[in-house]
Design a protein around this motif. Structure first.
Motif, mmCIF file in Angstrom:
data_model
loop_
_atom_site.group_PDB
_atom_site.id
_atom_site.type_symbol
_atom_site.label_atom_id
_atom_site.label_comp_id
_atom_site.label_asym_id
_atom_site.label_seq_id
_atom_site.Cartn_x
_atom_site.Cartn_y
_atom_site.Cartn_z
ATOM 1 N N GLN A 152 36.871 42.111 37.350
ATOM 2 C CA GLN A 152 36.652 42.682 38.019
ATOM 3 C C GLN A 152 35.521 41.940 38.488
ATOM 4 O O GLN A 152 35.321 42.427 40.090
ATOM 5 N N ALA B 74 35.426 40.408 43.115
ATOM 6 C CA ALA B 74 34.269 41.156 43.309
ATOM 7 C C ALA B 74 33.936 40.436 44.044
ATOM 8 O O ALA B 74 33.656 39.730 45.440
ATOM 9 N N LYS C 289 34.572 46.908 39.920
ATOM 10 C CA LYS C 289 34.296 45.945 41.092
ATOM 11 C C LYS C 289 33.460 46.260 42.161
ATOM 12 O O LYS C 289 32.704 45.690 42.524
ATOM 13 N N ASP C 290 33.676 47.386 42.552
ATOM 14 C CA ASP C 290 32.566 47.786 43.915
ATOM 15 C C ASP C 290 31.454 48.023 43.305
ATOM 16 O O ASP C 290 30.315 47.671 44.072
ATOM 17 N N ILE D 110 30.147 44.408 43.588
ATOM 18 C CA ILE D 110 30.117 43.578 44.677
ATOM 19 C C ILE D 110 28.638 44.872 45.350
ATOM 20 O O ILE D 110 27.978 43.736 45.988
#
Length: 364
Positions: free
Chosen positions: A203, A207, A321-322, A325
């Protein structure tokens, strides 16, 4: 004085093993006779550096060894205990712990077990606890989950860490070793590259690639570790590097000099011991662990981070991942001046000297 046998599954690079080595070193300095037994691994050189005796034992990697394997392993453990005059066995991992518990009982040797996380099935821990004189929980969350089951046995001793081994080291020359531009923003990830920790790593790779292609073209990611997902993660890094025709993701395998990598980095993604080591090096930390995502570690959320063991023992959000980020964007954009204060609270709560003293009291 107790002669203590520390039993582990293997000497691979992970937080549990690093803790066992640090604790053994501290106890040895206080006059205790410490021996470690387990399968060989990349941390063997650290034992040799500190002159801590080690016995290789081929502990099974599953709960269903053959009868021959089981007998051979049990006999080897008995031989070590008797040859060294061991007075106490202290186990730290479930596979080896189950065997060590039975052998300790058979030889009428005192037995303790440290619960480094709620990763095993409840019946396995109950089996080990039945033999244990005391159980040690390494985080407030693990303690809270077990205290009702083992009120007479359970102790809370936070994993100790040596503040003289991890400290600020801002040398940028290490970047040049890996051909990283001095003005680029370096993210460092160090973990066992298996199971959930490998998923987090993938992930993070995704990212960083997304941010590299959008708002943060100066990002660099360095990944240290070993495990069953090495090839998959290496392939992902290679593909993203090829797509950009630039090496911005580096996988460097297992490393012993982590302080140098913390020193060259701007942000560390990690959990448990990695988070603690990075905080002692006065680095910004985003915590993500086995139980989920915690986020940026700050003075204001320190007690929550400690309770959760930085996402390794408890979390309210799943990893993703989000979240990585957004946390990287926020951390990059905000003024962050708490690194010295965070080092102080790590020393206050996790000093290896204090942890060693608490273990001595548990052993008495």
């Amino acid at each position: 004085m107790e002669k203590i046998l520390m039993v582990v599954d293997h000497l691979g690079a992970n937080g549990t093993i690093t803790h066992v080595i640090s604790l053994s070193k501290a106890l040895q300095a206080r006059g205790y006779h410490i021996i470690i037994a387990g399968r060989e691994g990349s941390k063997l050189s650290a034992l040799q550096q500190y002159a801590i005796p080690f016995y290789p034992i081929d502990f099974p990697a599953t709960f269903t060894p053959t009868a021959g394997q089981k007998h051979k392993t049990e006999q080897k453990l008995k031989d070590i205990i008797q040859a060294e005059g061991i007075t106490m066995v202290h186990a730290h991992q479930v596979y080896s712990g189950m065997i060590a518990a039975r052998i300790s009982a058979a030889l009428n040797i005192r037995f303790l077990y440290t619960v480094h996380g709620l990763y095993s099935h409840d019946h396995e821990l109950k089996h080990i606890a039945g033999y244990s004189e005391k159980l040690i929980a390494v985080s407030p969350y693990v303690y809270s989950q077990l205290i009702s089951q083992y009120p007479e046995k359970l102790l809370l001793i936070l994993n100790g860490i040596d503040e003289t081994e991890f400290f600020p080291d801002y040398s940028e020359s290490f970047k040049s070793v890996h051909e990283i531009p001095l003005d680029h923003f370096v993210i460092f990830y160090a973990s066992r590259l298996e199971w959930i920790k490998a998923d987090i790593c993938l992930q993070l790779i995704q990212a960083v690639n997304q941010l590299k292609n959008t708002t943060m073209p100066d990002l660099q990611l360095v990944i240290a570790g070993e495990g069953k997902k090495n090839h998959q993660l290496n392939d992902a890094a290679r593909q993203y590097n090829l797509n950009r025709k630039e090496t911005f993701i580096r996988t460097i395998g297992s490393q012993t000099n982590l302080r140098a990598y913390y020193g060259m980095s701007d942000c560390i993604i990690g959990t448990g011991r990695t988070a603690l080591e990075a905080l002692l090096c006065e680095k910004k930390v985003i915590a993500a662990g086995n139980k989920g995502f915690f986020g940026a570690v700050k003075v204001e959320n320190w007690e929550e981070a400690k309770m959760a063991h930085f996402g390794d023992h408890f979390a309210v959000q799943a990893n993703g991942k989000d979240l990585l980020i957004q946390s990287l964007i926020d951390l990059r954009n905000e003024e962050f001046t708490e690194v010295q204060l965070l080092r102080e609270v790590v020393i206050r709560d996790y000093s290896i000297g204090h942890a060693a003293q608490l273990h001595i009291e548990a052993y008495s």
